[in-house]
Each structure stands twice: as structure tokens, then as C-alpha cells.
Write a protein that holds these residues in place. Structure first.
Motif, PDB file in Angstrom:
ATOM      1  N   THR A 218       0.346  -1.408  -0.239  1.00 56.27           N
ATOM      2  CA  THR A 218      -0.411   0.153   0.019  1.00 56.27           C
ATOM      3  C   THR A 218       0.886   1.576   0.389  1.00 56.27           C
ATOM      4  O   THR A 218       0.462   1.936  -0.940  1.00 56.27           O
ATOM      5  N   VAL A 219       2.252   0.903   0.365  1.00 54.52           N
ATOM      6  CA  VAL A 219       2.639   2.981   0.853  1.00 54.52           C
ATOM      7  C   VAL A 219       3.648   2.370  -0.647  1.00 54.52           C
ATOM      8  O   VAL A 219       3.558   3.893  -1.031  1.00 54.52           O
ATOM      9  N   ASN A 220       3.843   1.737  -0.893  1.00 57.78           N
ATOM     10  CA  ASN A 220       4.535   1.585  -2.231  1.00 57.78           C
ATOM     11  C   ASN A 220       3.695   2.353  -3.996  1.00 57.78           C
ATOM     12  O   ASN A 220       4.128   2.722  -4.551  1.00 57.78           O
ATOM     13  N   ILE A 221       2.130   1.900  -3.455  1.00 62.47           N
ATOM     14  CA  ILE A 221       1.156   2.495  -4.192  1.00 62.47           C
ATOM     15  C   ILE A 221       1.411   3.866  -3.995  1.00 62.47           C
ATOM     16  O   ILE A 221       1.033   4.873  -4.904  1.00 62.47           O
ATOM     17  N   GLU A 222       0.729   4.087  -3.302  1.00 62.70           N
ATOM     18  CA  GLU A 222       0.792   6.019  -3.094  1.00 62.70           C
ATOM     19  C   GLU A 222       1.958   6.630  -2.744  1.00 62.70           C
ATOM     20  O   GLU A 222       1.911   7.509  -3.635  1.00 62.70           O
ATOM     21  N   GLN A 223       3.239   5.804  -2.802  1.00 63.92           N
ATOM     22  CA  GLN A 223       4.496   6.266  -3.043  1.00 63.92           C
ATOM     23  C   GLN A 223       4.582   7.162  -4.990  1.00 63.92           C
ATOM     24  O   GLN A 223       5.126   7.576  -5.043  1.00 63.92           O
ATOM     25  N   SER A 224       4.284   5.877  -5.223  1.00 65.58           N
ATOM     26  CA  SER A 224       3.829   5.954  -7.190  1.00 65.58           C
ATOM     27  C   SER A 224       3.075   7.065  -7.300  1.00 65.58           C
ATOM     28  O   SER A 224       3.615   7.949  -7.676  1.00 65.58           O
ATOM     29  N   GLN A 225       2.155   7.003  -6.520  1.00 65.90           N
ATOM     30  CA  GLN A 225       0.666   7.767  -6.851  1.00 65.90           C
ATOM     31  C   GLN A 225       1.402   9.541  -6.335  1.00 65.90           C
ATOM     32  O   GLN A 225       1.546  10.206  -7.513  1.00 65.90           O
ATOM     33  N   ILE A 226       1.828   9.284  -5.497  1.00 65.45           N
ATOM     34  CA  ILE A 226       2.531  10.839  -5.385  1.00 65.45           C
ATOM     35  C   ILE A 226       3.498  11.241  -5.433  1.00 65.45           C
ATOM     36  O   ILE A 226       3.723  12.300  -6.892  1.00 65.45           O
ATOM     37  N   LEU A 227       4.390  10.087  -6.739  1.00 64.52           N
ATOM     38  CA  LEU A 227       5.741  10.789  -7.636  1.00 64.52           C
ATOM     39  C   LEU A 227       5.385  10.896  -8.710  1.00 64.52           C
ATOM     40  O   LEU A 227       5.881  11.976  -9.251  1.00 64.52           O
ATOM     41  N   ALA A 228       3.862  10.570  -9.174  1.00 66.68           N
ATOM     42  CA  ALA A 228       3.651  10.558 -10.670  1.00 66.68           C
ATOM     43  C   ALA A 228       2.900  12.419 -10.537  1.00 66.68           C
ATOM     44  O   ALA A 228       2.990  12.906 -11.422  1.00 66.68           O
ATOM     45  N   MET A 229       1.964  13.045  -9.271  1.00 66.53           N
ATOM     46  CA  MET A 229       1.295  13.320  -9.970  1.00 66.53           C
ATOM     47  C   MET A 229       2.430  14.587  -9.890  1.00 66.53           C
ATOM     48  O   MET A 229       2.338  15.633 -10.286  1.00 66.53           O
ATOM     49  N   ILE A 230       3.611  14.480  -9.243  1.00 64.80           N
ATOM     50  CA  ILE A 230       4.412  15.495  -8.454  1.00 64.80           C
ATOM     51  C   ILE A 230       4.907  15.845  -9.428  1.00 64.80           C
ATOM     52  O   ILE A 230       5.422  16.909 -10.267  1.00 64.80           O
ATOM     53  N   THR A 231       5.285  15.157 -10.513  1.00 65.18           N
ATOM     54  CA  THR A 231       5.885  14.653 -11.519  1.00 65.18           C
ATOM     55  C   THR A 231       5.462  15.627 -12.747  1.00 65.18           C
ATOM     56  O   THR A 231       6.415  16.362 -13.243  1.00 65.18           O
ATOM     57  N   LEU A 232       4.564  15.054 -12.584  1.00 66.21           N
ATOM     58  CA  LEU A 232       3.335  15.993 -13.819  1.00 66.21           C
ATOM     59  C   LEU A 232       3.188  17.461 -13.196  1.00 66.21           C
ATOM     60  O   LEU A 232       2.733  18.507 -14.238  1.00 66.21           O
ATOM     61  N   ILE A 233       2.685  17.934 -12.260  1.00 67.43           N
ATOM     62  CA  ILE A 233       2.508  18.777 -12.062  1.00 67.43           C
ATOM     63  C   ILE A 233       3.776  19.576 -12.247  1.00 67.43           C
ATOM     64  O   ILE A 233       3.983  20.922 -12.585  1.00 67.43           O
ATOM     65  N   LEU A 234       4.779  19.336 -11.623  1.00 72.81           N
ATOM     66  CA  LEU A 234       6.152  20.547 -12.017  1.00 72.81           C
ATOM     67  C   LEU A 234       6.050  20.448 -13.088  1.00 72.81           C
ATOM     68  O   LEU A 234       7.597  21.347 -13.871  1.00 72.81           O
ATOM     69  N   SER A 235       6.464  19.453 -14.100  1.00 71.64           N
ATOM     70  CA  SER A 235       7.034  19.355 -15.332  1.00 71.64           C
ATOM     71  C   SER A 235       5.763  20.707 -16.411  1.00 71.64           C
ATOM     72  O   SER A 235       6.238  20.882 -17.304  1.00 71.64           O
ATOM     73  N   GLN A 236       5.035  21.041 -15.838  1.00 68.04           N
ATOM     74  CA  GLN A 236       4.199  22.343 -16.220  1.00 68.04           C
ATOM     75  C   GLN A 236       4.226  23.606 -15.362  1.00 68.04           C
ATOM     76  O   GLN A 236       4.107  24.784 -16.082  1.00 68.04           O
ATOM     77  N   ARG A 237       5.625  23.690 -14.753  1.00 67.96           N
ATOM     78  CA  ARG A 237       6.444  25.000 -14.775  1.00 67.96           C
ATOM     79  C   ARG A 237       7.001  25.514 -16.079  1.00 67.96           C
ATOM     80  O   ARG A 237       7.745  24.771 -16.751  1.00 67.96           O
ATOM     81  N   GLU A 238       6.912  26.586 -15.940  1.00 74.20           N
ATOM     82  CA  GLU A 238       7.479  27.215 -17.182  1.00 74.20           C
ATOM     83  C   GLU A 238       9.125  27.507 -16.910  1.00 74.20           C
ATOM     84  O   GLU A 238       9.533  27.642 -15.600  1.00 74.20           O
ATOM     85  N   ASN A 239      10.060  27.424 -17.522  1.00 75.28           N
ATOM     86  CA  ASN A 239      11.627  27.557 -17.570  1.00 75.28           C
ATOM     87  C   ASN A 239      11.965  26.942 -16.695  1.00 75.28           C
ATOM     88  O   ASN A 239      13.464  26.723 -16.566  1.00 75.28           O
ATOM     89  N   SER A 240      11.693  25.626 -16.671  1.00 74.42           N
ATOM     90  CA  SER A 240      12.391  25.058 -15.520  1.00 74.42           C
ATOM     91  C   SER A 240      11.886  22.838 -16.213  1.00 74.42           C
ATOM     92  O   SER A 240      11.043  22.495 -17.807  1.00 74.42           O
ATOM     93  N   GLY A 241      12.631  22.289 -16.244  1.00 75.66           N
ATOM     94  CA  GLY A 241      12.720  21.000 -16.478  1.00 75.66           C
ATOM     95  C   GLY A 241      12.872  19.588 -15.295  1.00 75.66           C
ATOM     96  O   GLY A 241      13.690  19.998 -13.969  1.00 75.66           O
TER      97      GLY A 241
END
Length: 339
Positions: A218-241
Motif C-alpha cells: 500500500t505504501v509503495n502504491i501511494e508513493q508511486s501515486q505521489i511521484l506521478a502527480m508531483i512529476t506531472l505538476i512540476l513539468s508544467q512549470r515554465e522554464n524548468s525541466g
């Protein structure tokens, strides 16, 4: 034209034999360097000899006194047009020149291999142009019930790197609906500062074994969900990779990996903050860090697993900086040596 050539000085003879292409072979340089290098290899050697500084040439298998003679000849006569011309310099013989040339070609191959290894350290591939444009990076470390981040800014080439932000946000995911999780991640996103490159650690793709508990799954699944969400959100930032550093790479670099298991990062981070971790004297000064007292206070105010994940976030950010941005030779050698 050449009837009085015996009266010419050594410098004048060098000018005559090495810079002027004669029509008769009897006017060629008296010194002949026998080698088996290809035309491409000769061009690489001459390009290195003609374009490198004293410090850069000193990296190869050659005495500094001989490097100084190369630099002196270049300043008086211009570029070397043939390898044979190097034999005109005092204290240069065939064996010495052979060793020098081979070290240049060997270093060239090392650079190519190092670049290939660097590209395998981070996803997506970090181009040379992108690397040169990155002046700040921020790692994001996913914990069991927290997200930690550490932002660093490169200063001038002679100064340590500045830690500007070092935070953690805890949250309770127990019996948490996915919408509640999204709400918490959006809140974390508001707290994470802007930078040129966000750095996360690539997840370990390890299928659960029969001994893995349901809680851990369960912890692994939650961490994967958090990782995916953060990656998606951060990728929307301008002038950042957004970049993923290979799993365990930072831990291996800083010596907190024993076999395939991590050990506590506390003492290692203390040494990094105090700049007492062993480091080559030739290492780039930017590979060291300075941390303002107010930023350091936040780290000292937590303990246990919270401090551990904050420590990992600092190592992740510094690891990306040393391996991918600065490309410190000693750091690259540490992670590329046989296990």
C-alpha cells in the motif's frame, strides 16, 4: 634562396621547416616522427596541442617544463602543422612524443566514455546546451508520509554552491481518497520554489515478493501515486525541466549504500554541511555547499525518518549537481568504479 641555411638560427630553421610547405622533400624537417596514428587521430592530437592551455596540456603524460616549451613555441610561431615539429623542441624525443600523443587519444576516449556514462545517470538525457543553462536545481524526495525538497544555486566558479531552500511537508495518507491526495500535492507544489531543474530519484522497479506485507504494498502504491502527480505538476512549470537521477546513485556517491541497502545519511550530511567529507584538492569548489543558519535550523528541528528523508533530498540535489552539472572527475570515478 637556401644557400646560407647553415647560418640560420634554430628558431629560423623551425619557421622554415615547420610552417612553410616546400616543394622539395630535401627541405622538410630533419626530424621525422614515426607513428601509426590515423589521419583523424593526428588531427585530434594537433588540435589539442594547438588549442589547449598550459593547465589543460599538463593533464596528459608530459612534464610541465615541456608543456611550457610548447606554449612558448606557439606564442612565437603559431600553430604546429605537423607532429614532426614537436621534435624540434628541446628535450623532446620520439618516445616522449609517442607517450604524449597516446595520452591525448586515451583521454579523448575517456571523455567519450564518461559522457556515455553520464547520459545513463539521468533521464531524460541532459544535453550540453541544457547543462550550461542550469544555474539552480531542486531535488524532491518522496518519503513514507512526507515530501522533502532541497534547492541549490550555483554561484561563481570559485565559490561553493548555496543551499537556498530545504523543507519538508508531512501529510497523512491513511484512508485518504485520491482527491484528498491531489489536494495535498497541489499544496506541496505551492511550497516548492522555482528553479531551472527539478530532480527526483528514479523509482526502483522491483516486483513485490511473497514476503512483502500488504502494508508495504500500500505504501509503495501511494508513493508511486505521489511521484506521478508531483512529476506531472512540476513539468508544467515554465522554464524548468524535470529529471530523474538513477536509483541509489546519490547514495552510492556519498557512501550511504551498503550492498543494495541504504544506511543512515545523518553523519554523511553533517560532514557535507561542515565540508569535512574527503574531497580531491583539484575538485571544483562548486562541489561544496554552504547553508545559511535559518535554512539549517529547519533540518535540525526534525528527527527520525523525517530528518533522514530531508538528508536524502540534500544528497539527491548535490549528487545531480556534482555528477551531471559540474561533472566532477572524482565524483564520476566514485560512481563508475566496479561494485
Amino acid at each position: 634562396m637556401l644557400q646560407n641555411w647553415q647560418n640560420l638560427t634554430r628558431s629560423q630553421l623551425q619557421m622554415l621547416f615547420c610552417r612553410i610547405k616546400p616543394t622539395s622533400s630535401r627541405y622538410l624537417c630533419d626530424f621525422s616522427f614515426k607513428h601509426s596514428f590515423t589521419n583523424d587521430e593526428v588531427r585530434k592530437i594537433l588540435n589539442t596541442v594547438n588549442s589547449s592551455s598550459l593547465e589543460e596540456l599538463s593533464r596528459f603524460s608530459i612534464a610541465k617544463s615541456r608543456v611550457e616549451k610548447i606554449i612558448g613555441w606557439r606564442s612565437e610561431n603559431g600553430k604546429f602543422r605537423e607532429l614532426d615539429c614537436l621534435l624540434e623542441l628541446d628535450d623532446f624525443g620520439g618516445k616522449i612524443l609517442q607517450k604524449f600523443c597516446q595520452s591525448i587519444l586515451k583521454e579523448d576516449k575517456k571523455d567519450q566514455i564518461s559522457k556515455q556514462k553520464i547520459t545513463r545517470m539521468v533521464v531524460p538525457k541532459l544535453s550540453e546546451e541544457a547543462r550550461e543553462n542550469i544555474e539552480s536545481c531542486c531535488s524532491v524526495q518522496i518519503g513514507v508520509d512526507s515530501v522533502s525538497w532541497c534547492r541549490m544555486t550555483l554561484q561563481d566558479e570559485k565559490s561553493p554552491t548555496l543551499v537556498t531552500h530545504w523543507h519538508q511537508r508531512k501529510f497523512n495518507t491513511k484512508n485518504c481518497h485520491v482527491l484528498d491526495l491531489v489536494e495535498m500535492i497541489l499544496e506541496v507544489n505551492e511550497m516548492i520554489p522555482d528553479c531551472d531543474a527539478f530532480v527526483l530519484e528514479s523509482p526502483v522497479n522491483r516486483p513485490p515478493s511473497l514476503s512483502t506485507s500488504k502494508t508495504q504494498i500500500t505504501v509503495n502504491i501511494e508513493q508511486s501515486q505521489i511521484l506521478a502527480m508531483i512529476t506531472l505538476i512540476l513539468s508544467q512549470r515554465e522554464n524548468s525541466g524535470v529529471f530523474f537521477l538513477r536509483s541509489y546513485l546519490a547514495a552510492r556517491l556519498f557512501g550511504t549504500l551498503v550492498g543494495s541497502e541504504r544506511v543512515s545519511s545523518g553523519s554523511t550530511v553533517t560532514h557535507l554541511l561542515e565540508n569535512t567529507l574527503p574531497q580531491s584538492t583539484s575538485e571544483d569548489p562548486r562541489g561544496r555547499i554552504i547553508c545559511p543558519e535559518d535554512v539549517l535550523t529547519r533540518y535540525r528541528s526534525v528527527d527520525g525518518s523525517d530528518r533522514e528523508f530531508m538528508a536524502r533530498s540534500l544528497m539527491l540535489s548535490l549528487g545531480f549537481l556534482k555528477l551531471c552539472l559540474i561533472q566532477c572527475p572524482a565524483s564520476l570515478a566514485a560512481v563508475n568504479k566496479p561494485k
